[in-house]
Design an enzyme around this catalytic site. Structure first.
Site, mmCIF file in Angstrom:
data_model
loop_
_atom_site.group_PDB
_atom_site.id
_atom_site.type_symbol
_atom_site.label_atom_id
_atom_site.label_comp_id
_atom_site.label_asym_id
_atom_site.label_seq_id
_atom_site.Cartn_x
_atom_site.Cartn_y
_atom_site.Cartn_z
ATOM 1 N N TYR A 92 0.887 -1.505 -0.201
ATOM 2 C CA TYR A 92 -0.027 -0.467 -0.291
ATOM 3 C C TYR A 92 1.187 1.345 -0.323
ATOM 4 C CZ TYR A 92 0.885 -0.726 5.171
ATOM 5 O OH TYR A 92 1.568 -0.462 6.119
ATOM 6 N N ASP A 169 -1.210 -2.203 23.793
ATOM 7 C CA ASP A 169 -0.822 -3.342 23.486
ATOM 8 C C ASP A 169 -0.556 -4.103 25.735
ATOM 9 O OD1 ASP A 169 -1.194 -3.879 21.398
ATOM 10 O OD2 ASP A 169 0.937 -3.314 21.099
#
Length: 221
Positions: A92, A169
């Site tokens: 991308y 996280d």
């Protein structure tokens, strides 16, 4: 509180009216500690003695100027994903087409065999040796001096202890798919901001209120 940077936090402590982040230079007191210290979170030890779980998958990345892929069959505006058995390859553009990024993810046979040295560049090449031409053409552009072994953790029900809260996280590390880790970290920030904004006339959020969260299911993706 003065802004302190470039220090490694080694622990967290509850304190009257706040919490303390402990580091080599002493400790920093604040009204609340938002611990966004990642997969290997020090703050998480307050709530759980669990350890990261090895998925046996590894990710390689590589961002290059777009002119380096001008001769390849790539899409300048789209995210393209090539999927194969126990592997996938993503391409991308970044920065409005200034850069071209690639991510290669595969399962490591050496990790499954319990070997310490796994996910190395030779395994990257072997994982995609039968891939289509577009993928094989992109492989030489990957960074080969670093790679990311992929871990997550089992869900825990509580992310808050006193005035210390886990986020991102540190609270719920998922595996690296669909940018879900970034999405959940943004959701955490929104929830915390809403809590702060709900302080009302007192101007002081009720940080010590017990907060329980449903287990994250993202790690199973």
């Amino acid at each position: 509180m003065d802004l302190v940077t470039d220090v490694a936090v080694t622990g967290y402590e509850q304190a009257a009216g706040g919490a303390v982040a402990v580091h080599g230079g002493g400790g920093e007191f604040g009204g609340v500690v938002v611990a966004a210290d990642g997969l290997h979170s020090v703050a998480r030890r307050i709530l759980s003695d669990d350890e990261p779980v090895n998925s046996a998958y590894v990710a390689y990345r590589g961002a290059v100027p777009f002119d380096r892929v001008a001769g390849l069959d790539v899409h300048p505006k789209d995210v393209v994903v090539y999927v194969g058995p126990r592997c996938h390859f993503v391409q991308y553009p970044l920065r409005q087409g200034e850069l071209f990024n690639q991510v290669a993810v595969f399962e490591s046979a050496r990790a499954l065999a319990g070997e310490a040295d796994w996910g190395t560049p030779d395994e990257l090449d072997a994982a995609f040796e039968r891939a289509c031409g577009q993928v094989r053409a992109g492989l030489p552009l990957m960074w080969r001096d670093r790679w990311w072994r992929m871990f997550d953790r089992d869900p825990i029900m509580n992310w808050v202890s006193g005035r210390i809260v886990l986020t991102g996280d540190a609270a719920h590390p998922p595996l690296q798919y669909l940018a879900q880790g970034a999405v959940m970290a943004i959701e955490d920030a929104w929830v915390l901001s809403e809590h702060v904004g709900s302080a009302g006339a007192t101007g002081t959020p009720r940080w010590r209120r017990t907060t329980r969260s449903a287990p994250s299911t993202a790690a199973a993706c």
